[in-house]
Design an enzyme around this catalytic site. Structure first.
Site, PDB file in Angstrom:
ATOM      1  N   GLY A 356       0.814  -1.208   0.000  1.00  0.00           N
ATOM      2  CA  GLY A 356       0.000   0.000   0.000  1.00  0.00           C
ATOM      3  C   GLY A 356       0.843   1.252   0.000  1.00  0.00           C
ATOM      4  O   GLY A 356       1.544   1.557  -0.960  1.00  0.00           O
ATOM      5  N   GLU A 399      -3.816   3.931   3.751  1.00  0.00           N
ATOM      6  CA  GLU A 399      -3.960   5.342   4.119  1.00  0.00           C
ATOM      7  C   GLU A 399      -5.155   5.963   3.374  1.00  0.00           C
ATOM      8  O   GLU A 399      -4.974   6.520   2.308  1.00  0.00           O
ATOM      9  CB  GLU A 399      -2.664   6.079   3.799  1.00  0.00           C
ATOM     10  N   ASP A 468       4.706  13.991   9.802  1.00  0.00           N
ATOM     11  CA  ASP A 468       3.915  14.619   8.728  1.00  0.00           C
ATOM     12  C   ASP A 468       2.613  15.217   9.240  1.00  0.00           C
ATOM     13  O   ASP A 468       1.624  15.281   8.510  1.00  0.00           O
ATOM     14  CB  ASP A 468       3.619  13.622   7.611  1.00  0.00           C
TER      15      ASP A 468
END
Length: 625
Positions: A356, A399, A468
């Site tokens: 992914g 995600e 992030d």
């Protein structure tokens, strides 16, 4: 607002064409079922063997889906041979796919190899070999050399031994296991047995039992055996038994913290970062696990991410973990083979295949329409016989479930639990099953969108992506550290910090030992900034080596050294640029916090951002001791 944008760019590699020496390689096409009258006439009228001439077979390599075999013809008689022809039977489903140093043909399951023009003459005592690649599980039978028995006895038809019984395992300890099996049968008698561990011979015994020792605790092994008769013919291997030594375990214990790093397959291109660099930096001794990123998710299945980097790229000796160059004909190359060599050198390291990531998460929605089929496809890919020994489990980097990343998913809150249950059921208790998950702890944010607590029972651990949080996707700022450990006055958004994420996951029922704290080996930055402290305005993303707004730690430590800290992480203002990143000092402090919280350890994204001597990996290791 965008919670995280992991820099996971894939570079296009030029495919190389493998050139084979045409003088010695004969490709075999689809004529395996040719009619009997297509057999070469030379095979029907071959010269007789000199008394005592032999042809012996050996399987020189086995990579699960195929193998390499070699025949050796020896003139043990007193007169010269002017030519030779070897004929043997393969069981149905086994065939030669290519050969060298002989012309190989077949009629159904009967195979014939005849010398080339330059290697047919054999003086007394001389020998010659030819080889081939094959597919299927069988071994040669009914071998003749120039019409006589390949063992030199003059009577063709000697059969190899049968497969022994599948071994049974007993007396398993941290470092040893006892194996027993039922005897094979043979028309001339069984001489001995080869014991195979993970496909490689570890012992030859005359009885039907063997005690293997010197193993690693908490490690999976696969054992099989094959018999050899008095004519030195080797029969087919038995079925295999899987054994896991005691000790170790998949869950991190209180004194056994996970120290995991992501290795990216695209890093071998422009970044020129290879598995060997994990060794040369000193990091191999300081980590426990590697997540190999990424495999793709397409059409409801796990698929290869980059075939060239994963298993085809040929490594030179200076690039290789063990200093040995790849050859054109070896069955596995690329990163997978280098990881295999790394594990042989550092057997404590376990490797998971991660699927992914930011770019390839869109396929999860479709795949989760049939969770069992999705898990089955991933299991078959991870456990492919060509590289099954390389991987110790799977990491799922979606995600995000029931939320938005590069694309949006609306599968519902239960989808995370459903996925992890399906994968645990398929991969079983002896494989690691983990997931990289959001760190958005804002009210109604991504942690609230899916049942991470319910899924935790099926998960060895979560890699909580505590980085992030902030970055130059908000081009005008305000400037803020991308990986704050705690809240601080002026933080742009509540719940966007590591402590908030960890606390919320604990409150949802995730055990602390199943949570790993995330560390970024890079910084996020803006340009057009006049204010040194966080909270300043900007004009755009700061320039970076590969992408604006992001830069490796190994670059920033010299180009824009830290001149302040906030919320447990560092920041730097140099010229018009403002960067935030973790340093060895802030990482050690974060590791101390992780230990206080009882977390299972830490992970980082990714190896190539560290210095050549592994400063940041060292800080993680030191901080978790």
């Amino acid at each position: 607002m965008r919670v995280r944008h992991r820099s996971r760019h894939r570079l296009t590699a030029g495919l190389t064409t493998l050139l084979l020496p045409l003088a010695t390689l004969v490709a075999l096409g689809g004529n395996a079922e040719a009619a009997p009258d297509t057999a070469p006439k030379s095979a029907q009228a071959a010269p007789k063997a000199a008394a005592g001439a032999t042809a012996t077979y050996a399987k020189t390599q086995d990579w699960g889906s195929g193998f390499e075999g070699k025949w050796t013809i020896k003139n043990t008689g007193t007169t010269a041979l002017s030519s030779w022809t070897v004929v043997w039977d393969f069981p149905a489903g086994t065939k030669v796919t290519s050969a060298w140093d002989a012309t190989v043909t077949n009629s159904g399951d009967k195979w014939t190899a005849k010398n080339l023009g330059w290697n047919g003459s054999l003086a007394p005592g001389a020998s010659v070999s030819f080889g081939f690649n094959g597919s299927g599980p069988g071994s040669p039978a009914n071998c003749t050399l120039n019409g006589e028995s390949c063992d030199g006895g003059g009577q063709p038809g000697d059969n190899p031994p049968s497969a022994p019984g599948t071994p049974t395992a007993s007396g398993i300890t941290d470092t040893s296991v006892k194996l027993d099996w039922k005897a094979a049968t043979d028309d001339k008698g069984v001489k001995n047995y080869d014991v195979l561990r993970d496909g490689a011979k570890v012992a030859t015994v005359t009885g039907t039992s063997y005690a293997d020792s010197g193993l690693t605790k908490g490690t999976d092994y696969s054992y099989s055996v094959q018999a050899r008769d008095t004519a030195d013919q080797t029969g087919p291997a038995s079925g295999s038994v899987k054994v896991r030594t005691t000790g170790g375990g998949t869950d991190p214990g209180p004194g056994d913290k996970v120290k995991l790093g992501y290795f990216t397959n695209w890093g071998v291109y422009q970044r020129n970062y290879h598995v060997k660099n994990i060794v040369s930096s000193g990091s191999a001794e300081k980590i426990t696990h590697i997540n190999y990123a990424f495999g793709n998710v397409q059409g409801g299945k796990c698929t290869i991410g980059d075939a060239y980097a994963d298993y085809d790229k040929a490594y030179t000796a200076d690039q290789s973990v063990d200093g040995v160059a790849d050859t054109w004909d070896q069955p596995l190359r690329g990163n997978f083979n280098q990881l295999r060599k790394l594990k042989a050198k550092y057997p404590h390291i376990k490797v998971l295949w991660s699927f992914g990531g930011w770019t390839w998460s869109g396929g999860f929605t479709d795949a989760m329409k049939n969770p069992e089929a999705f898990a089955d496809s991933c299991y078959k890919l991870v456990e492919d016989p060509r590289w099954a020994d390389v991987f110790d489990g799977i990491d799922l980097d979606w995600e995000y479930p029931n939320a938005c990343g590069l694309s949006c998913d609306t599968s519902g809150p239960a989808v995370m639990k459903t996925m992890m249950q399906a994968f645990r059921t398929k991969f079983g208790a002896n494989n690691l099953v983990t997931a990289a998950i959001t760190a958005d702890a804002s009210p109604g944010g991504k942690i609230d969108a899916a049942d991470y607590g319910g899924a935790a029972q099926y998960t060895d651990w979560y890699n909580v992506m505590t980085y992030d949080f902030f970055g130059a996707w908000d081009a005008k700022g305000p400037t803020a550290p991308h990986s704050p450990l705690t809240d601080y006055p002026g933080i742009p958004k509540g719940g966007f910090n590591s402590a908030a994420a960890i606390n919320k996951l604990k409150a949802k029922g995730v055990p602390a030992k199943k949570l790993l704290l995330g560390i970024g080996f890079y910084g996020r930055g803006w340009t057009g900034v006049t204010q040194k402290e966080p909270g300043g305005t900007a004009t755009a993303a700061a320039p970076g080596t590969y992408e604006a707004g992001i830069e490796d730690y190994k670059v920033l430590k010299n180009s824009c050294p830290s001149n302040g800290t906030v919320a447990g992480t560092a920041y730097a203002h140099c010229g018009n640029n403002w960067w935030s990143y973790d340093t060895p000092a802030t990482i050690r402090a974060k590791m101390a916090w992780a230990k206080e919280q009882g977390l299972g350890g830490a992970f980082f994204w990714e190896f190539s951002g560290d210095t050549a001597n592994g400063e940041l990996v060292t800080a993680i290791n030191d901080g978790l001791k």
